[in-house]
Design a protein around this motif. Structure first.
Motif, PDB file in Angstrom:
ATOM      1  N   MET A 301       5.796 -12.672  11.097  1.00 50.10           N
ATOM      2  CA  MET A 301       5.452 -12.047   9.819  1.00 50.10           C
ATOM      3  C   MET A 301       5.183 -10.557  10.010  1.00 50.10           C
ATOM      4  SD  MET A 301       2.929 -15.024   8.331  1.00 50.10           S
ATOM      5  CE  MET A 301       2.500 -14.160   6.808  1.00 50.10           C
ATOM      6  N   THR A 302       4.506 -10.212  11.084  1.00 52.24           N
ATOM      7  CA  THR A 302       4.219  -8.802  11.359  1.00 52.24           C
ATOM      8  C   THR A 302       5.494  -8.037  11.654  1.00 52.24           C
ATOM      9  OG1 THR A 302       2.114  -9.523  12.309  1.00 52.24           O
ATOM     10  CG2 THR A 302       2.756  -7.242  12.694  1.00 52.24           C
ATOM     11  N   VAL A 303       6.436  -8.680  12.348  1.00 56.20           N
ATOM     12  CA  VAL A 303       7.724  -8.040  12.619  1.00 56.20           C
ATOM     13  C   VAL A 303       8.418  -7.674  11.311  1.00 56.20           C
ATOM     14  CG1 VAL A 303      10.054  -8.472  13.493  1.00 56.20           C
ATOM     15  CG2 VAL A 303       8.069  -9.048  14.898  1.00 56.20           C
ATOM     16  N   LEU A 304       8.379  -8.573  10.339  1.00 50.45           N
ATOM     17  CA  LEU A 304       8.995  -8.285   9.044  1.00 50.45           C
ATOM     18  C   LEU A 304       8.317  -7.126   8.325  1.00 50.45           C
ATOM     19  CD1 LEU A 304       9.619 -11.925   7.762  1.00 50.45           C
ATOM     20  CD2 LEU A 304      11.361 -10.248   8.400  1.00 50.45           C
ATOM     21  N   MET A 305       7.044  -6.881   8.667  1.00 53.38           N
ATOM     22  CA  MET A 305       6.271  -5.815   8.024  1.00 53.38           C
ATOM     23  C   MET A 305       6.186  -4.550   8.871  1.00 53.38           C
ATOM     24  SD  MET A 305       5.302  -7.052   5.099  1.00 53.38           S
ATOM     25  CE  MET A 305       3.959  -5.953   4.661  1.00 53.38           C
ATOM     26  N   ARG A 306       6.924  -4.486   9.973  1.00 45.23           N
ATOM     27  CA  ARG A 306       6.736  -3.396  10.935  1.00 45.23           C
ATOM     28  C   ARG A 306       7.072  -2.025  10.348  1.00 45.23           C
ATOM     29  NH1 ARG A 306      11.689  -5.356  11.462  1.00 45.23           N
ATOM     30  NH2 ARG A 306      13.430  -4.073  12.182  1.00 45.23           N
ATOM     31  N   GLU A 307       7.998  -1.955   9.404  1.00 40.83           N
ATOM     32  CA  GLU A 307       8.326  -0.687   8.756  1.00 40.83           C
ATOM     33  C   GLU A 307       7.522  -0.495   7.472  1.00 40.83           C
ATOM     34  OE1 GLU A 307      12.530  -0.489   8.231  1.00 40.83           O
ATOM     35  OE2 GLU A 307      12.944  -0.477  10.387  1.00 40.83           O
ATOM     36  N   ALA A 308       7.222  -1.587   6.816  1.00 43.55           N
ATOM     37  CA  ALA A 308       6.476  -1.495   5.561  1.00 43.55           C
ATOM     38  C   ALA A 308       5.094  -0.888   5.757  1.00 43.55           C
ATOM     39  CB  ALA A 308       6.353  -2.881   4.922  1.00 43.55           C
ATOM     40  N   ILE A 309       4.521  -1.009   6.951  1.00 36.70           N
ATOM     41  CA  ILE A 309       3.173  -0.493   7.183  1.00 36.70           C
ATOM     42  C   ILE A 309       3.119   1.029   7.092  1.00 36.70           C
ATOM     43  CG2 ILE A 309       3.402  -0.309   9.688  1.00 36.70           C
ATOM     44  CD1 ILE A 309       0.521  -1.237   9.951  1.00 36.70           C
ATOM     45  N   ASN A 310       4.248   1.705   7.301  1.00 39.98           N
ATOM     46  CA  ASN A 310       4.274   3.167   7.267  1.00 39.98           C
ATOM     47  C   ASN A 310       4.380   3.666   5.822  1.00 39.98           C
ATOM     48  OD1 ASN A 310       4.280   3.384  10.124  1.00 39.98           O
ATOM     49  ND2 ASN A 310       6.481   2.952  10.139  1.00 39.98           N
ATOM     50  N   PRO A 311       3.480   4.565   5.391  1.00 44.10           N
ATOM     51  CA  PRO A 311       3.494   5.033   4.000  1.00 44.10           C
ATOM     52  C   PRO A 311       4.769   5.790   3.645  1.00 44.10           C
ATOM     53  CG  PRO A 311       1.409   5.582   5.067  1.00 44.10           C
ATOM     54  CD  PRO A 311       2.339   5.111   6.138  1.00 44.10           C
ATOM     55  N   ASN A 312       5.146   5.710   2.376  1.00 42.53           N
ATOM     56  CA  ASN A 312       6.346   6.375   1.868  1.00 42.53           C
ATOM     57  C   ASN A 312       5.984   7.750   1.317  1.00 42.53           C
ATOM     58  OD1 ASN A 312       8.025   3.885   2.118  1.00 42.53           O
ATOM     59  ND2 ASN A 312       6.622   3.155   0.542  1.00 42.53           N
ATOM     60  N   LEU A 313       6.590   8.790   1.875  1.00 41.81           N
ATOM     61  CA  LEU A 313       6.330  10.165   1.447  1.00 41.81           C
ATOM     62  C   LEU A 313       7.371  10.601   0.432  1.00 41.81           C
ATOM     63  CD1 LEU A 313       4.796  12.900   1.805  1.00 41.81           C
ATOM     64  CD2 LEU A 313       6.484  13.449   3.586  1.00 41.81           C
ATOM     65  N   LEU A 314       6.890  11.078  -0.733  1.00 41.31           N
ATOM     66  CA  LEU A 314       7.753  11.638  -1.766  1.00 41.31           C
ATOM     67  C   LEU A 314       7.110  12.920  -2.283  1.00 41.31           C
ATOM     68  CD1 LEU A 314       7.836   8.213  -2.201  1.00 41.31           C
ATOM     69  CD2 LEU A 314       9.827   8.984  -3.481  1.00 41.31           C
ATOM     70  N   GLN A 315       7.608  13.430  -3.405  1.00 47.00           N
ATOM     71  CA  GLN A 315       7.073  14.676  -3.957  1.00 47.00           C
ATOM     72  C   GLN A 315       6.904  14.570  -5.451  1.00 47.00           C
ATOM     73  OE1 GLN A 315      10.351  17.864  -3.853  1.00 47.00           O
ATOM     74  NE2 GLN A 315      11.237  16.215  -2.602  1.00 47.00           N
ATOM     75  N   SER A 316       6.080  15.451  -5.992  1.00 43.98           N
ATOM     76  CA  SER A 316       5.895  15.497  -7.446  1.00 43.98           C
ATOM     77  C   SER A 316       6.913  16.454  -8.048  1.00 43.98           C
ATOM     78  CB  SER A 316       4.479  15.964  -7.786  1.00 43.98           C
ATOM     79  OG  SER A 316       4.342  17.361  -7.548  1.00 43.98           O
ATOM     80  N   LEU A 317       6.959  16.509  -9.375  1.00 46.24           N
ATOM     81  CA  LEU A 317       7.859  17.438 -10.055  1.00 46.24           C
ATOM     82  C   LEU A 317       7.579  18.881  -9.667  1.00 46.24           C
ATOM     83  CD1 LEU A 317       7.947  15.931 -13.667  1.00 46.24           C
ATOM     84  CD2 LEU A 317       9.826  15.968 -12.016  1.00 46.24           C
TER      85      LEU A 317
END
Length: 639
Positions: A301-317
C-alpha cells in the motif's frame, strides 16, 4: 481583468503561466527537489525538509468559515485572493496550501475547487481533474487492502492444513524458506522472535498463518472517487468461484478512505509506512484486532502511495506559490501536514495560508485537535437565517439578491455561535512551536488563544448597509478586525485591505506560541472527548450511542486502540445532525450511529446521524456542463 467578468475557466485559460521548473527556483526550491508533471505542475520531494530543518518558520494562517451552503462558502477563493494580495501586491513571502478536489463534487453539486474569478490556482482543469493522480493512488491502495481481506478469508477456508497454508505463504525458493519483512512484523506482534521459518513450532505456525477473520467485524470499505449512492450497501462474493463467501459491505468515496487521512497527516515516508501497517480493518474470532501488516499488505500500500506523499506545486493567477495536496472528505482537517511543513520551512517573517474544510465546527476543530496535534504546527452569511433554502442548480431566491437586513440579522446567530466556540479557553498544547492565526471566510475572531480576522466576500448584490452591519457585528463578537474583500472580481488587489489586517493581527500576539486544544491527548476517556466536542462546539444537550456504536466503542477501548483524537463525520450544513436546522440550534440530541477505528491515521471516527460516506448525484449534476472542444482539446464548462 475585464469589467464583464468571464467564467472561471476562461480566466484560467487566459493566464500566462511560468514553467514550473523556473517557478520553483524563485521560491527556494532546488532543481533536484522537484519531479515534473508536465509544464506547470511538479511534485516536491520530502528531502527538502532535511535541507531546511534548521531554517526559521513562517507564520501559520488557517482559512475556515461559517456553516456552509450546498454551494460552498468560498474558502479556497479567499485563500487564493489573500495569498495573491500578500505576495503580488505587498511583497510578502507567502505560500498557499489547499486541498485537492475530489471528482465527486467536481461532477456533482459544487463543481471545482481551485478558487474562483481572479483568485485561482492554475491550471484549473488539471487541479480539478486527476492532477498527478494522488486520489487514484489512494483508491488503489485502499482497494488492494479490501481485495486482500476477502482473498485471505477464501484461502484460509479452502486450505484446512496449516502446513500447506504455510508452504504457500512462505514457499521454498532456491532450497530455502525466508520470511519477508512484513511477515517479521506479524511475528513480532505475536511475540515470536524467530527469524528462521524452519524453527517455528506447529502452534507458532498456526498462529502465524491463521488470521481467522470474523467477517462480521470487517470495517474496511472499497472506495471510488465518484458520487454514487447505489454503492452505499452492496453484496460481494456472489460468483461461483467464491464458494458461498457472500457478505454485505459498501463503497465510500475515495477521499473518505483512511488512506487519504494517512496521506494528510503523515510526516515522512517512514511514518506513512508505519501508519499503513497499523490500519485496523477487522478482528479475528477471538476479538483481537487485525491490521494491514497482519495481512502482509502494508508495504505494498505504501508503494502505491510513494509518489502521492510528495506535495503538488502549482501557481496562482498572480504567480504566487500553491501546494495542492490531500483532501479528506468530512474528515476535513485540510491540506497535508507535509505540504504545510515544506511551505513553512525557511519562510521567516512570511505567511503560510492553509485551508481547513467546511465550517469551523468541523474543519477548524479537526485542524486544531487532529492535524496540529499530529504535526506539531501551531496553528455564505445570509443563508444562516431560516428561510428560504438554497438549492444547488436552482436560481437564488430574491431574498438573497436584494438588501434584506432583517434576514442578515437572523443569520448572525450562526456567526456568533462560531465566535463563542473559538473564544473558549482550551487546553494548553504540549508542543506547538509555530504561530497560528486563523483567517475565516465570513467569520474571524479569537480562536483557542490566537487572534482572528474576518474576511467578508463581497458579492455584486450586497448593499453597503449589509456589509457594514456584518463587519460591525463581527467586531462586536470579538474579531480582531473585519474587512470587506473583492478578490473574486479584482484579484489580489481586492484583498489588500484584508491582507494588511492579517499582518497586523500576526504582530499583535503577546505570545505567538499560546495555542490551545479542546481536549487532552491522554487521560480523558474517549466518550468524554466525544461529548466535549458535542457540548462545547456543537452545543448539543446530550449524546446518544446506537447499540452498534456503543458495542464497538467498548470493544475498541478494551483492545487499547490509540484514540488520542476524535473525528466527527457529521453534516456540514448545521451544528446539529439535522442539515435543515439552520442558524445556531442548541440543546439537541446528537446521535452517534457508528464508530470506525482509524488506527493508522491515529483517531476514532464517529458517524453522526444520517451522514453518508459517499454522496449521491443530484438530479442536475455539474457534469451536464462539462465537455471538451474536439478541435483545440480545451475543456469547457468546468467551474
Amino acid at each position: 481583468m475585464q469589467s464583464q467578468q468571464p467564467r472561471d475557466i476562461d480566466i484560467a485559460h487566459a493566464a500566462n503561466l511560468i514553467k514550473i521548473s523556473d517557478f520553483a527556483s524563485k521560491f527556494g526550491i532546488q532543481e533536484d527537489e522537484i519531479d515534473l508533471y508536465g509544464k506547470y505542475c511538479a511534485k516536491v520531494n520530502l528531502g527538502i525538509l532535511n535541507r531546511l530543518k534548521d531554517a526559521p518558520d513562517g507564520r501559520y494562517v488557517v482559512v475556515t468559515g461559517i456553516t456552509p451552503t450546498p454551494l460552498g462558502e468560498g474558502k479556497t477563493t479567499m485563500t487564493m485572493g489573500l495569498t495573491q494580495a500578500l505576495g503580488a501586491h505587498l511583497d510578502q513571502r507567502v505560500f498557499a496550501c489547499i486541498r485537492q478536489p475530489s471528482q465527486g463534487p467536481t461532477f456533482g453539486i459544487k463543481g471545482g475547487a481551485a478558487g474562483g474569478g481572479y483568485a485561482q490556482a492554475v491550471p484549473m482543469e488539471a487541479i480539478n481533474l486527476h492532477l498527478t493522480g494522488d486520489i487514484h493512488a489512494v483508491t488503489a491502495a485502499n482497494n488492494l487492502l479490501a481485495a486482500a481481506i476477502d482473498a485471505r478469508i477464501l484461502h484460509e477456508k479452502e486450505t484446512p492444513s496449516d502446513q500447506v497454508l504455510f508452504d504457500r505463504l512462505c514457499p521454498i525458493k532456491k532450497g530455502k524458506r525466508k520470511f519477508s519483512a512484513v511477515m517479521l512484523r506479524r511475528l513480532a506482534k505475536l511475540g515470536i522472535t524467530k527469524a528462521d521459518p524452519a524453527e517455528l513450532t506447529p502452534d507458532e505456525m498456526r498462529r502465524f498463518v491463521r488470521l481467522d477473520v470474523d467477517p462480521a467485524s470487517i470495517s474496511w470499505s472499497r472506495v471510488v472517487d465518484t458520487n454514487d449512492r447505489f454503492l452505499r450497501k452492496i453484496t460481494i462474493g456472489q460468483g461461483p468461484q467464491e464458494h458461498g463467501l457472500e457478505r454485505q459491505t459498501q463503497f465510500d468515496i475515495a477521499v473518505a478512505s483512511e488512506v487519504m487521512a494517512v496521506l494528510a497527516l503523515t510526516t515522512s515516508l517512514q511514518d506513512m509506512r508505519d501508519r499503513m501497517g497499523r490500519i485496523v480493518w477487522g478482528q479475528n474470532r477471538s476479538g483481537e484486532p487485525l491490521t494491514a501488516d497482519d495481512l502482509g499488505v502494508g508495504g505494498a500500500m505504501t508503494v502505491l502511495m510513494r509518489e502521492a506523499i510528495n506535495p503538488n506545486l502549482l501557481q496562482s493567477l498572480e504567480r504566487t506559490p500553491v501546494f495542492v495536496h490531500a483532501g479528506p472528505f468530512n474528515i476535513a482537517h485540510g491540506s497535508s501536514v507535509v505540504a504545510d511543513r515544506i511551505a513553512l520551512a525557511g519562510r521567516q517573517d512570511g505567511y503560510v495560508l492553509t485551508e481547513a474544510g467546511f465550517g469551523a465546527d468541523i474543519g477548524f476543530e479537526k485542524f486544531a485537535d487532529i492535524k496540529c496535534r499530529a504535526s506539531g504546527c501551531a496553528l455564505g452569511r445570509r443563508h444562516r437565517g431560516h428561510r428560504p433554502n438554497v438549492v444547488a442548480g436552482q436560481p437564488l431566491n430574491e431574498a438573497y439578491t436584494r438588501e434584506n437586513l432583517d434576514l442578515l440579522r437572523a443569520g448572525l446567530c450562526n456567526l456568533q455561535r462560531h465566535v463563542e466556540n473559538i473564544r473558549k479557553s482550551g487546553l494548553p498544547s504540549p508542543r506547538l512551536p509555530r504561530p497560528l492565526v486563523p483567517i475565516w471566510h465570513d467569520l474571524r475572531t479569537h480562536m483557542f488563544g490566537v487572534p482572528v480576522v474576518v474576511g467578508i466576500n463581497q458579492f455584486e448584490t450586497d448593499s453597503p448597509a449589509e456589509l457594514e452591519l456584518l463587519a460591525t457585528q463581527a467586531r462586536t463578537f470579538g474579531a480582531f478586525d473585519a474587512v470587506v474583500t473583492n478578490h473574486h472580481s479584482q484579484g489580489g488587489a481586492g484583498a489588500v485591505p484584508l491582507a494588511r489586517a492579517l499582518m497586523a493581527a500576526c504582530t499583535s500576539r503577546p505570545d505567538p506560541h499560546d495555542f490551545r486544544l479542546l481536549y487532552p491527548s491522554e487521560g480523558m476517556p474517549i466518550k468524554e472527548k466525544i461529548e466535549t466536542i458535542a457540548r462545547e462546539i456543537y452545543r448539543a444537550g446530550s449524546v446518544t450511542f446506537e447499540p452498534q456504536a456503543e458495542a464497538k466503542l467498548a470493544h475498541y477501548m478494551q483492545m487499547g486502540f490509540d484514540m488520542r483524537c476524535v473525528c466527527m463525520a457529521k453534516t456540514q450544513y448545521s451544528f446539529s445532525a439535522n442539515p435543515a436546522a439552520k442558524g445556531a440550534p442548541s440543546g439537541f440530541v446528537l446521535p452517534i450511529r457508528d464508530v470506525r477505528p482509524y488506527a493508522g491515521a491515529g483517531f476514532l471516527t464517529c458517524l453522526v446521524g444520517d451522514m453518508m460516506m459517499i454522496p449521491g448525484l443530484p438530479s442536475r449534476p455539474a457534469f451536464f456542463d462539462i465537455d471538451i472542444d474536439p478541435v483545440t482539446g480545451q475543456i469547457v464548462g468546468l467551474n
